[in-house]
Write a protein that holds these residues in place. Structure first.
Motif, PDB file in Angstrom:
ATOM      1  N   THR A   9       1.020  -0.579  -0.362  1.00  0.00           N
ATOM      2  CA  THR A   9       0.336   0.220  -0.088  1.00  0.00           C
ATOM      3  C   THR A   9       1.099   1.324   0.368  1.00  0.00           C
ATOM      4  O   THR A   9       0.565   2.103  -0.754  1.00  0.00           O
ATOM      5  CB  THR A   9      -0.683  -0.226   1.280  1.00  0.00           C
ATOM      6  N   ALA A  10       1.836   1.738   0.900  1.00  0.00           N
ATOM      7  CA  ALA A  10       2.771   2.178   1.053  1.00  0.00           C
ATOM      8  C   ALA A  10       3.679   2.734  -0.233  1.00  0.00           C
ATOM      9  O   ALA A  10       3.517   4.199  -1.097  1.00  0.00           O
ATOM     10  CB  ALA A  10       4.191   1.960   1.826  1.00  0.00           C
ATOM     11  N   PHE A  11       3.974   1.766  -1.195  1.00  0.00           N
ATOM     12  CA  PHE A  11       4.667   1.675  -1.976  1.00  0.00           C
ATOM     13  C   PHE A  11       3.549   2.444  -3.481  1.00  0.00           C
ATOM     14  O   PHE A  11       3.616   3.206  -4.726  1.00  0.00           O
ATOM     15  CB  PHE A  11       5.904   0.505  -2.733  1.00  0.00           C
ATOM     16  N   ALA A  12       2.367   1.957  -3.080  1.00  0.00           N
ATOM     17  CA  ALA A  12       1.514   1.832  -3.996  1.00  0.00           C
ATOM     18  C   ALA A  12       0.684   3.407  -4.337  1.00  0.00           C
ATOM     19  O   ALA A  12       0.980   4.744  -4.830  1.00  0.00           O
ATOM     20  CB  ALA A  12       0.266   0.761  -4.509  1.00  0.00           C
ATOM     21  N   LEU A  13       0.965   4.118  -2.597  1.00  0.00           N
ATOM     22  CA  LEU A  13       0.681   5.412  -2.932  1.00  0.00           C
ATOM     23  C   LEU A  13       1.598   6.348  -2.947  1.00  0.00           C
ATOM     24  O   LEU A  13       1.679   7.812  -3.405  1.00  0.00           O
ATOM     25  CB  LEU A  13       0.716   6.134  -0.823  1.00  0.00           C
ATOM     26  N   ARG A  14       2.670   6.020  -2.665  1.00  0.00           N
ATOM     27  CA  ARG A  14       3.814   7.056  -3.615  1.00  0.00           C
ATOM     28  C   ARG A  14       4.068   6.559  -5.433  1.00  0.00           C
ATOM     29  O   ARG A  14       4.316   8.134  -5.379  1.00  0.00           O
ATOM     30  CB  ARG A  14       5.656   6.102  -3.146  1.00  0.00           C
TER      31      ARG A  14
END
Length: 107
Positions: free
Chosen positions: A31-36
């Motif tokens: 999720t964190a990388f998708a948001l980045r």
């Protein structure tokens, strides 16, 4: 709006509460990388304890994949106590800080 996660785990439960600690950690990382990807571009990535809850094999895979991110970002700062992730990144330009008797030293 509200973000409602959909659990797609062929080996586990269909609800968030029944996922293992490692599965929750992977979901958070993904999720964190998708948001980045939708955030404003930057040349630094800072991760604090990204491998918390991962088993040994997952930690090894994650550390290896983190090493590949150096190409995407000029600087990658990873704070970890996970020795497997640390070992996977050991061939990169890195600084290890060891704390002993309340004194931090660079190794």
């Amino acid at each position: 709006g509200k973000l409602v996660p959909k659990i797609v785990n062929s080996n586990g439960s269909k609800n968030k509460q029944s996922q293992s600690t490692g599965e929750k950690a992977w979901a958070g990382i993904i999720t964190a990388f998708a948001l980045r990807e939708i955030a404003q571009p930057t040349n630094i990535l800072i991760l604090d304890e990204p491998g918390s809850g991962l088993d040994a094999e997952s930690s090894k895979q994650f550390g290896s994949r983190l090493g590949k991110l150096v190409k995407k970002y000029e600087s990658l700062l990873v704070v970890t106590h996970n020795q497997i992730i640390e070992a996977a990144l050991s061939d990169k330009n890195s600084v290890t800080v060891i704390k002993k008797n309340k004194i931090s030293k660079i190794r």
